[in-house]
Design an enzyme around this catalytic site. Structure first.
Site, mmCIF file in Angstrom:
data_model
loop_
_atom_site.group_PDB
_atom_site.id
_atom_site.type_symbol
_atom_site.label_atom_id
_atom_site.label_comp_id
_atom_site.label_asym_id
_atom_site.label_seq_id
_atom_site.Cartn_x
_atom_site.Cartn_y
_atom_site.Cartn_z
ATOM 1 N N ALA A 1 48.505 45.820 52.420
ATOM 2 C CA ALA A 1 48.048 45.655 51.350
ATOM 3 C C ALA A 1 47.091 44.838 51.044
ATOM 4 C CB ALA A 1 48.367 45.087 50.113
ATOM 5 N N ASN A 2 46.267 44.674 50.319
ATOM 6 C CA ASN A 2 45.101 43.537 49.541
ATOM 7 C C ASN A 2 45.464 43.016 48.227
ATOM 8 O OD1 ASN A 2 43.461 44.883 47.244
ATOM 9 N ND2 ASN A 2 43.508 46.819 49.048
ATOM 10 N N ARG A 3 44.225 42.164 47.294
ATOM 11 C CA ARG A 3 44.710 41.161 46.953
ATOM 12 C C ARG A 3 44.331 41.866 45.597
ATOM 13 N NH1 ARG A 3 46.284 36.294 49.307
ATOM 14 N NH2 ARG A 3 45.952 36.524 51.530
ATOM 15 N N SER A 4 44.046 42.405 45.503
ATOM 16 C CA SER A 4 43.249 43.738 44.359
ATOM 17 C C SER A 4 44.471 42.953 43.074
ATOM 18 C CB SER A 4 43.212 44.975 44.139
ATOM 19 O OG SER A 4 42.783 45.461 43.168
ATOM 20 N N ALA B 1 41.074 49.284 44.664
ATOM 21 C CA ALA B 1 40.421 48.747 45.845
ATOM 22 C C ALA B 1 41.338 49.971 46.974
ATOM 23 C CB ALA B 1 41.115 46.805 46.220
#
Ligand code: C5P
Length: 221
Positions: free
Chosen positions: A29-32, A95
């Site tokens: 995942a990413n931090r968006s 994102a």
């Protein structure tokens, strides 16, 4: 609801991160947070637009007054966007993970006692913004992408606009010290066919209202 300059106009907004599975219980995942996308969807709805909000697993809840489609992966997001079309405009604020795990396991991966770590293979995800921008039939009149840059913001965002084939790029400087990444404020430069326009630093909600007003102007004029 249902009145305002965007009454009768359909806008698709993507938001949040995507989750790309490794196995049934793990993902990349990413931090968006989805904050800017949710604010844009809310601002468009406030101007009367019919909004389809396609969101990955965001930490910020979706706004009221929009049609919410929850997705997990980039490929699901593309399918949901395609299913939501036709639209007058599309705003791609998600994102999206550039890569997914190509060899995701169908069962939970387990340590086998050998001390050897598993290897992940990656495959490139579809580029949703570029795919929709390059549609030969049924392309939304206005396609807007985002760019997070750390240097040469205008030059890089202008090149990205050409590469993706979209109408506008909303670029922001996310370099260390700006406090923009994960913060409540944003300072954006909007790149269009006419050139670039730098907006003052303001809250993400206010950036969303400026953008929604700009979209209304472009669609209605
Ligand atoms: O290529 P880059 O990720 O910098 O481009 C950012 C823009 O492209 C954002 O508008 C993002 O939502 C969109 N994008 C997309 N699908 C991808 C990657 C990025 O729609 N797979």
């Amino acid at each position: 609801l249902g009145t305002g300059p965007l009454k009768g106009r359909h806008v698709v907004v993507t938001s949040g991160p995507t989750h790309e599975p490794i196995d049934p219980v793990r993902y990349i995942a990413n931090r968006s947070s989805g904050a800017q996308g949710a604010a844009i969807a809310a601002a468009l709805a406030a101007l009367g637009a019919d909004v389809t909000f396609v969101s990955g697993p965001a930490t910020v809840p979706p706004p009221e007054g929009v049609r919410v489609v929850q997705v997990e992966t980039a490929r699901e997001m593309l399918a949901a966007v395609e299913a939501a079309l036709p639209a007058d405009a599309a705003v791609f604020a998600a994102a999206v993970a550039d890569w997914r795990v190509a060899n995701a396991a169908e069962r939970k991966m387990k340590k086998d006692g050998s001390g050897k770590a598993p290897a992940l293979d990656f495959a490139e995800n579809p580029d949703i913004l570029a795919t929709v921008s390059k549609m030969e039939t049924g392309r939304p009149e206005l396609v807007i992408g985002f760019a997070a840059e750390t240097d040469d913001v205008v030059a890089n965002a202008t090149a990205k606009r050409a590469r993706k084939g979209c109408d506008w790029i909303v670029a922001n400087d996310v370099s260390a010290g700006t406090g923009i990444m994960g913060g409540a404020e944003n300072a954006v430069t909007v790149i269009t066919a006419e050139g670039s326009e730098s907006w003052p630093r303001m809250g993400k909600d206010e950036v969303a209202r400026w953008l929604a007003a700009r979209i209304a102007k472009a669609l209605v004029e």
